[in-house]
Scaffold this motif. Structure first.
Motif, PDB file in Angstrom:
ATOM      1  N   GLY A 185       5.356  15.297   2.076  1.00  0.00           N
ATOM      2  CA  GLY A 185       6.033  15.064   0.916  1.00  0.00           C
ATOM      3  C   GLY A 185       6.613  13.709   0.781  1.00  0.00           C
ATOM      4  O   GLY A 185       7.121  13.226  -0.087  1.00  0.00           O
ATOM      5  N   THR A 186       6.549  12.734   1.858  1.00  0.00           N
ATOM      6  CA  THR A 186       6.850  11.429   1.934  1.00  0.00           C
ATOM      7  C   THR A 186       5.824  10.357   1.409  1.00  0.00           C
ATOM      8  O   THR A 186       4.789  10.585   1.695  1.00  0.00           O
ATOM      9  CB  THR A 186       7.394  11.156   3.177  1.00  0.00           C
ATOM     10  N   VAL A 187       6.308   9.459   0.791  1.00  0.00           N
ATOM     11  CA  VAL A 187       5.470   8.077   0.417  1.00  0.00           C
ATOM     12  C   VAL A 187       5.926   7.214   1.115  1.00  0.00           C
ATOM     13  O   VAL A 187       7.114   6.510   1.071  1.00  0.00           O
ATOM     14  CB  VAL A 187       5.492   8.060  -1.167  1.00  0.00           C
ATOM     15  N   LYS A 188       5.262   6.372   2.025  1.00  0.00           N
ATOM     16  CA  LYS A 188       5.595   5.192   2.761  1.00  0.00           C
ATOM     17  C   LYS A 188       4.916   4.096   2.038  1.00  0.00           C
ATOM     18  O   LYS A 188       3.840   4.014   1.550  1.00  0.00           O
ATOM     19  CB  LYS A 188       5.020   5.322   4.059  1.00  0.00           C
ATOM     20  N   THR A 189       5.825   3.011   1.841  1.00  0.00           N
ATOM     21  CA  THR A 189       5.229   1.580   1.436  1.00  0.00           C
ATOM     22  C   THR A 189       4.859   0.763   2.575  1.00  0.00           C
ATOM     23  O   THR A 189       5.791   0.568   3.234  1.00  0.00           O
ATOM     24  CB  THR A 189       6.388   1.162   0.510  1.00  0.00           C
ATOM     25  N   PHE A 190       3.604   0.135   2.703  1.00  0.00           N
ATOM     26  CA  PHE A 190       3.237  -0.679   3.630  1.00  0.00           C
ATOM     27  C   PHE A 190       2.810  -1.741   3.247  1.00  0.00           C
ATOM     28  O   PHE A 190       2.117  -2.153   2.262  1.00  0.00           O
ATOM     29  CB  PHE A 190       1.626  -0.031   4.448  1.00  0.00           C
ATOM     30  N   SER A 191       3.431  -3.036   3.810  1.00  0.00           N
ATOM     31  CA  SER A 191       3.154  -4.392   3.761  1.00  0.00           C
ATOM     32  C   SER A 191       2.100  -4.833   4.190  1.00  0.00           C
ATOM     33  O   SER A 191       1.798  -4.977   5.483  1.00  0.00           O
ATOM     34  CB  SER A 191       4.499  -5.141   3.659  1.00  0.00           C
ATOM     35  N   THR A 192       1.023  -5.128   3.468  1.00  0.00           N
ATOM     36  CA  THR A 192      -0.152  -5.962   4.104  1.00  0.00           C
ATOM     37  C   THR A 192       0.092  -7.369   4.532  1.00  0.00           C
ATOM     38  O   THR A 192      -0.607  -7.829   5.388  1.00  0.00           O
ATOM     39  CB  THR A 192      -1.517  -5.947   3.110  1.00  0.00           C
ATOM     40  N   GLU A 193       1.440  -8.062   4.179  1.00  0.00           N
ATOM     41  CA  GLU A 193       1.657  -9.262   4.458  1.00  0.00           C
ATOM     42  C   GLU A 193       2.170  -9.186   5.997  1.00  0.00           C
ATOM     43  O   GLU A 193       2.180  -9.937   6.802  1.00  0.00           O
ATOM     44  CB  GLU A 193       2.353 -10.055   3.489  1.00  0.00           C
TER      45      GLU A 193
ATOM     46  N   ILE B 103       7.554  -0.720   5.257  1.00  0.00           N
ATOM     47  CA  ILE B 103       8.783  -1.429   4.785  1.00  0.00           C
ATOM     48  C   ILE B 103       9.889  -0.187   4.003  1.00  0.00           C
ATOM     49  O   ILE B 103      11.019  -0.580   3.814  1.00  0.00           O
ATOM     50  CB  ILE B 103       8.653  -2.612   4.054  1.00  0.00           C
ATOM     51  N   GLU B 104       9.404   0.803   3.653  1.00  0.00           N
ATOM     52  CA  GLU B 104      10.149   1.837   2.890  1.00  0.00           C
ATOM     53  C   GLU B 104       9.454   3.110   3.048  1.00  0.00           C
ATOM     54  O   GLU B 104       8.289   3.280   3.190  1.00  0.00           O
ATOM     55  CB  GLU B 104      10.112   1.484   1.474  1.00  0.00           C
ATOM     56  N   SER B 105      10.022   4.348   3.206  1.00  0.00           N
ATOM     57  CA  SER B 105       9.938   5.577   3.155  1.00  0.00           C
ATOM     58  C   SER B 105      10.850   6.491   2.291  1.00  0.00           C
ATOM     59  O   SER B 105      11.865   6.246   2.426  1.00  0.00           O
ATOM     60  CB  SER B 105       9.760   6.085   4.790  1.00  0.00           C
ATOM     61  N   ARG B 106      10.195   7.211   1.446  1.00  0.00           N
ATOM     62  CA  ARG B 106      10.876   7.968   0.543  1.00  0.00           C
ATOM     63  C   ARG B 106      10.327   9.100   0.339  1.00  0.00           C
ATOM     64  O   ARG B 106       8.988   9.311   0.124  1.00  0.00           O
ATOM     65  CB  ARG B 106      11.019   6.977  -0.803  1.00  0.00           C
ATOM     66  N   SER B 107      11.067  10.404  -0.140  1.00  0.00           N
ATOM     67  CA  SER B 107      10.531  11.731  -0.182  1.00  0.00           C
ATOM     68  C   SER B 107      10.433  11.958  -1.727  1.00  0.00           C
ATOM     69  O   SER B 107      11.273  11.424  -2.674  1.00  0.00           O
ATOM     70  CB  SER B 107      11.367  12.794   0.351  1.00  0.00           C
ATOM     71  N   TYR B 108       8.987  12.385  -1.941  1.00  0.00           N
ATOM     72  CA  TYR B 108       8.766  12.501  -3.630  1.00  0.00           C
ATOM     73  C   TYR B 108       8.335  13.835  -3.815  1.00  0.00           C
ATOM     74  O   TYR B 108       7.640  13.919  -4.782  1.00  0.00           O
ATOM     75  CB  TYR B 108       7.629  11.459  -3.841  1.00  0.00           C
TER      76      TYR B 108
ATOM     77  N   LEU C  94       0.914  -1.112   0.006  1.00  0.00           N
ATOM     78  CA  LEU C  94      -0.074  -0.011   0.154  1.00  0.00           C
ATOM     79  C   LEU C  94       1.046   1.359  -0.006  1.00  0.00           C
ATOM     80  O   LEU C  94       1.666   1.168   0.631  1.00  0.00           O
ATOM     81  CB  LEU C  94      -0.782   0.098   1.206  1.00  0.00           C
ATOM     82  N   LEU C  95       0.642   2.302  -1.176  1.00  0.00           N
ATOM     83  CA  LEU C  95       1.209   3.221  -0.931  1.00  0.00           C
ATOM     84  C   LEU C  95       0.657   4.664  -0.131  1.00  0.00           C
ATOM     85  O   LEU C  95      -0.565   4.693  -0.235  1.00  0.00           O
ATOM     86  CB  LEU C  95       1.531   3.912  -2.366  1.00  0.00           C
ATOM     87  N   VAL C  96       1.358   5.270   0.747  1.00  0.00           N
ATOM     88  CA  VAL C  96       0.911   6.202   1.732  1.00  0.00           C
ATOM     89  C   VAL C  96       1.187   7.371   1.564  1.00  0.00           C
ATOM     90  O   VAL C  96       2.604   7.464   1.755  1.00  0.00           O
ATOM     91  CB  VAL C  96       0.897   5.586   3.161  1.00  0.00           C
ATOM     92  N   GLY C  97       0.786   8.407   1.100  1.00  0.00           N
ATOM     93  CA  GLY C  97       1.171   9.524   0.813  1.00  0.00           C
ATOM     94  C   GLY C  97       0.894  10.784   1.938  1.00  0.00           C
ATOM     95  O   GLY C  97      -0.266  11.040   2.166  1.00  0.00           O
ATOM     96  N   SER C  98       1.909  11.405   2.326  1.00  0.00           N
ATOM     97  CA  SER C  98       1.697  12.064   3.465  1.00  0.00           C
ATOM     98  C   SER C  98       1.871  13.853   3.336  1.00  0.00           C
ATOM     99  O   SER C  98       2.324  14.126   2.198  1.00  0.00           O
ATOM    100  CB  SER C  98       2.794  11.992   4.790  1.00  0.00           C
TER     101      SER C  98
END
Length: 375
Positions: free
Chosen positions: A64-72, A77-82, A57-61
């Motif tokens: 300006g960061t987009v976090k990747t959430f693993s439903t499993e 699992i990841e956070s990056r500034s976009y 799941l992509l979560v935009g804050s």
């Protein structure tokens, strides 16, 4: 946490920066976040699936960061500034083929990012005050944008130089005055080239890029308050719209008539999504509730209180039904029935006023009236 996240079939983003998952089959709701680092800068504005399997799941804050959430795994699992927070909040987020994704900010900057590069590979300007960017479910490289005094535009991200379609201003009213436009949400109508939008002036417009006409081929109005969100049911012949007063209606896309109204909301609608295959509509907003309505009987099927004001929601394809009733957060069921409320009032002790005391007060009032007449 992985066991909890695998149960969730509805995901919501809140103003406090918490990602919330709701399991309708077990009547439970869960929070997924690091509670020690919550702030308004982490407010969730957009949600999107990273892959067709719906495992990430992509979560935009707001920051300006987009976090990747693993439903499993049930964890980020990841956070990056976009993007730069000075450009405004995210107004759209979508995944492309491979590991690429596209972002859009309120300033109108649309960027395509790749995982192996720190800089965007494609960048275009969609105009100022963009309120929404949506991706075509069929052609993944095609997106639509629109905002305040910024008409509908359809872009091909592989050829971003000029838009594929740019809507023309609405015709002047009967006083020959210019009609303002304010696109709040947009969606691609399945099995056609048409696009539907809702506006801040309680209008619903249908555009057909395949026709030479750049103005709406259908204009309809609902209510008197700004429309904030829309979603298309599986059939594609109607559209669900919600406004700032908590009103949700189903409009016919062929004639523009209201086909039904969904009741039960108490605050402005911020997120709407129809299930892709089932006649269900999920809604969220300022009243902190997630509601699931049936589109066939238009009755409320589920209602979940989530403690925070909600900005957006995302439905999973594997939506399972649970029991009917209201739910509280962390799995606490809070169903309240009218019969139980009546029992509470019936069991309360009746308080009777002392008759002697009442008689004395009445005599004092009469004496005071007589004195006033003498004066």
């Amino acid at each position: 946490m992985g066991d909890r996240s695998r149960l969730c079939s509805v995901w919501l983003g809140s103003e406090t920066g918490i990602l919330k998952g709701v399991s309708l089959s077990r009547l439970q709701a869960f929070n997924f976040c690091n509670t020690s680092r919550l702030s308004r800068d982490q407010e969730v504005r957009v949600l999107a699936w990273s892959d067709p399997a719906e495992s990430e799941l992509l979560v935009g804050s707001v920051d300006g960061t987009v976090k990747t959430f693993s439903t499993e795994k049930g964890a980020f699992i990841e956070s990056r500034s976009y993007g730069d927070p000075a450009e405004g909040c995210f107004s759209g987020l979508a995944a492309l083929s491979g590991s690429s994704l596209v972002t859009c900010t309120e300033s109108g900057t649309v960027r395509v990012w790749r995982e192996d590069r720190g800089e965007p590979v494609t960048e275009l300007s969609a105009g100022k005050n963009v309120a929404r960017m949506r991706q075509s479910p069929v052609h993944r490289n095609k997106v639509a944008t629109g905002g305040k005094e910024n008409g509908l535009k359809i872009w091909d991200l592989e050829r971003p130089e000029t838009p594929l379609f740019s809507a023309k201003n609405l015709r002047d009213d009967w006083l020959d005055l210019r009609r303002p436009h304010w696109v709040r949400d947009v969606a691609f109508i399945p099995e056609s080239d048409k696009v539907v939008t809702c506006t801040g002036y309680h209008q619903v417009h249908v555009f057909d890029p395949s026709s030479p006409q750049r103005r709406p081929v259908l204009e309809a109005e609902y209510g008197e308050f700004p429309l904030t969100a829309l979603s298309l049911p599986a059939g594609g012949s109607t559209v669900a719209v919600g406004n700032t007063q908590g009103q949700i209606a189903l409009l016919d896309l062929r004639k523009g008539l209201v086909r039904g109204v969904l009741k039960g909301l108490a605050g402005g609608v911020r997120g709407l999504q129809c299930h892709p295959t089932r006649p269900l509509l999920a809604s969220c907003g300022l009243d902190r509730f997630l509601r699931i309505h049936g589109l066939e009987d238009r009755k409320l099927q589920h209602k979940v209180y989530l403690k925070s004001r909600l900005n957006c929601l995302l439905l999973a394809g594997r939506l399972e039904d649970g029991g009917t009733g209201d739910m509280g957060e962390d799995g606490e069921e809070t169903e309240v029935k009218e019969e139980e409320e009546d029992e509470v009032w019936d069991n309360m002790e009746q308080v009777e006023e002392d008759k002697a005391k009442r008689k004395n007060t009445e005599e004092e009032e009469e004496t005071q009236k007589k004195r006033k007449k003498k004066d």
